[in-house]
Write an enzyme that holds these catalytic residues in place. Sequence first.
Site, PDB file in Angstrom:
ATOM      1  N   GLU A   1      17.574  -9.847 -12.452  1.00 36.73           N
ATOM      2  CA  GLU A   1      17.170  -8.447 -12.281  1.00 36.73           C
ATOM      3  C   GLU A   1      18.388  -7.562 -12.532  1.00 36.73           C
ATOM      4  OE1 GLU A   1      14.907  -5.372  -9.222  1.00 36.73           O
ATOM      5  OE2 GLU A   1      16.168  -6.929  -8.359  1.00 36.73           O
TER       6      GLU A   1
ATOM      7  N   GLU B   1      23.994  -5.630  -9.955  1.00 37.41           N
ATOM      8  CA  GLU B   1      24.081  -4.230  -9.543  1.00 37.41           C
ATOM      9  C   GLU B   1      25.450  -3.659  -9.893  1.00 37.41           C
ATOM     10  OE1 GLU B   1      21.537  -1.396  -8.351  1.00 37.41           O
ATOM     11  OE2 GLU B   1      23.715  -1.152  -8.262  1.00 37.41           O
TER      12      GLU B   1
ATOM     13  N   ASP C   1      28.023  -4.655 -14.654  1.00 44.75           N
ATOM     14  CA  ASP C   1      27.346  -3.646 -15.463  1.00 44.75           C
ATOM     15  C   ASP C   1      26.391  -4.319 -16.452  1.00 44.75           C
ATOM     16  OD1 ASP C   1      26.620  -1.564 -17.154  1.00 44.75           O
ATOM     17  OD2 ASP C   1      28.621  -0.668 -17.122  1.00 44.75           O
TER      18      ASP C   1
ATOM     19  N   ASP D   1      17.252   4.038 -13.658  1.00 43.46           N
ATOM     20  CA  ASP D   1      17.561   5.473 -13.730  1.00 43.46           C
ATOM     21  C   ASP D   1      16.977   6.051 -15.020  1.00 43.46           C
ATOM     22  OD1 ASP D   1      19.142   5.436 -11.332  1.00 43.46           O
ATOM     23  OD2 ASP D   1      20.689   4.402 -12.473  1.00 43.46           O
TER      24      ASP D   1
ATOM     25  N   LYS E   1      17.851  13.421 -20.042  1.00 40.03           N
ATOM     26  CA  LYS E   1      18.436  14.216 -21.136  1.00 40.03           C
ATOM     27  C   LYS E   1      18.652  13.360 -22.383  1.00 40.03           C
ATOM     28  CE  LYS E   1      20.708  17.659 -18.315  1.00 40.03           C
ATOM     29  NZ  LYS E   1      21.583  17.525 -17.156  1.00 40.03           N
TER      30      LYS E   1
ATOM     31  N   GLU F   1      12.090  -1.400  -3.087  1.00 38.12           N
ATOM     32  CA  GLU F   1      12.175  -0.372  -2.033  1.00 38.12           C
ATOM     33  C   GLU F   1      11.751   0.997  -2.582  1.00 38.12           C
ATOM     34  OE1 GLU F   1      14.799  -2.479  -2.680  1.00 38.12           O
ATOM     35  OE2 GLU F   1      16.641  -1.350  -3.051  1.00 38.12           O
ATOM     36  N   TYR F   2      12.127   1.271  -3.807  1.00 38.04           N
ATOM     37  CA  TYR F   2      11.765   2.551  -4.414  1.00 38.04           C
ATOM     38  C   TYR F   2      10.248   2.645  -4.612  1.00 38.04           C
ATOM     39  CZ  TYR F   2      12.078   6.673  -7.296  1.00 38.04           C
ATOM     40  OH  TYR F   2      11.928   7.942  -7.767  1.00 38.04           O
ATOM     41  N   GLU F   3       9.675   1.575  -5.092  1.00 37.36           N
ATOM     42  CA  GLU F   3       8.221   1.510  -5.332  1.00 37.36           C
ATOM     43  C   GLU F   3       7.434   1.754  -4.045  1.00 37.36           C
ATOM     44  OE1 GLU F   3       7.208  -2.263  -6.975  1.00 37.36           O
ATOM     45  OE2 GLU F   3       5.086  -1.808  -7.199  1.00 37.36           O
TER      46      GLU F   3
HETATM   47  N1  SAH Z   1      15.467  -1.624  -8.364  1.00 38.04           N
HETATM   48  C1  SAH Z   1      15.678  -0.823  -7.163  1.00 38.04           C
HETATM   49  C2  SAH Z   1      16.688   0.310  -7.406  1.00 38.04           C
HETATM   50  C3  SAH Z   1      16.282   1.329  -8.425  1.00 38.04           C
HETATM   51  S1  SAH Z   1      17.519   2.607  -8.680  1.00 38.04           S
HETATM   52  C4  SAH Z   1      14.345  -0.293  -6.673  1.00 38.04           C
HETATM   53  O1  SAH Z   1      13.380  -0.333  -7.425  1.00 38.04           O
HETATM   54  O2  SAH Z   1      14.271   0.173  -5.541  1.00 38.04           O
HETATM   55  C5  SAH Z   1      18.349   1.961 -10.125  1.00 38.04           C
HETATM   56  C6  SAH Z   1      19.490   1.031  -9.765  1.00 38.04           C
HETATM   57  O3  SAH Z   1      20.039   0.542 -10.991  1.00 38.04           O
HETATM   58  C7  SAH Z   1      20.628   1.698  -9.015  1.00 38.04           C
HETATM   59  O4  SAH Z   1      20.909   0.948  -7.849  1.00 38.04           O
HETATM   60  C8  SAH Z   1      21.800   1.666  -9.998  1.00 38.04           C
HETATM   61  O5  SAH Z   1      23.056   1.491  -9.370  1.00 38.04           O
HETATM   62  C9  SAH Z   1      21.444   0.472 -10.865  1.00 38.04           C
HETATM   63  N2  SAH Z   1      22.010   0.517 -12.227  1.00 38.04           N
HETATM   64  C10 SAH Z   1      21.994   1.566 -13.062  1.00 38.04           C
HETATM   65  N3  SAH Z   1      22.599   1.268 -14.232  1.00 38.04           N
HETATM   66  C11 SAH Z   1      23.005  -0.029 -14.124  1.00 38.04           C
HETATM   67  C12 SAH Z   1      23.710  -0.906 -14.981  1.00 38.04           C
HETATM   68  N4  SAH Z   1      24.128  -0.504 -16.200  1.00 38.04           N
HETATM   69  N5  SAH Z   1      23.972  -2.155 -14.541  1.00 38.04           N
HETATM   70  C13 SAH Z   1      23.587  -2.561 -13.310  1.00 38.04           C
HETATM   71  N6  SAH Z   1      22.917  -1.764 -12.442  1.00 38.04           N
HETATM   72  C14 SAH Z   1      22.631  -0.512 -12.841  1.00 38.04           C
END
Ligand code: SAH
Length: 216
Positions: A44, A69, A96, A118, A122, A193-195
């Site tokens: 993930e 993450e 990353d 995210d 833009k 958690e977001y869902e």
């Molecule tokens: N999957 C979780 C969080 C969603 S928010 C949920 O559904 O609740 C998006 C997450 O992606 C954030 O925690 C952010 O830090 C992470 N993220 C964004 N760009 C990333 C990248 N390039 N590599 C790893 N994680 C990333």
Amino acid sequence: MRLRNKSWAKPLIAAHPDMISITPKGMQGKWQEKFATEQPLMLEVGSGKGQFIIGMAQAYPERNFIALELQEVAIAYILRKQVELQLPNLHLILGDGADLSEYFAPEEVAGLFLNFSDPWPKTRHEKRRLTYKSFLAQYENIMQKGATLQFKTDNQGLFEYSLVSMNNYGMHYDLVSLDLHKDARVEGNIETEYEQKFSAKGGRIYELKARFSTAD
Ligand code: SAH
């Protein structure tokens, strides 16, 4: 989603090098060593605080899971749960998603999840979206042929963008759901958690499952 800093995060991470890898180098092709059993490896990207990946690891003990993450505090929340749960099929990476090809060997990953990434609405930030073509190229590189990429979001703009981006890349769809929680085709959905927060307010969730083309 930016999380506030926590003083316990860094020391916790430093204390558990067996459970979490930090911007790993030289681990390509060796991730199975981190698990109790060698079995298909699911990844993930952007796990947040880890509700989904922990739920998946518990629901599918016959697979191995890696949570990746970017945010130290977020991965520390996952680590805190893992210290308590000691799941034999879960490992964490602080790193990353743009560097996936440095972390994994070609075809090392049997399935990939993106959840509520995210949206970067833009146009000038298009390259940061996790479904931009440069990210797709990395996923294609590390995923096994025919493996599934699963993507969930509440963001219509990002969902539409992702459909176009994956279509232009030549990917095939196994599922496109415009209302996941009301979709009879979908079984055993594990909420992030977001869902959970978003759908509790009546929000609609989109999901797609796609594969890279194997026609060459
Ligand atoms: N999957 C979780 C969080 C969603 S928010 C949920 O559904 O609740 C998006 C997450 O992606 C954030 O925690 C952010 O830090 C992470 N993220 C964004 N760009 C990333 C990248 N390039 N590599 C790893 N994680 C990333």
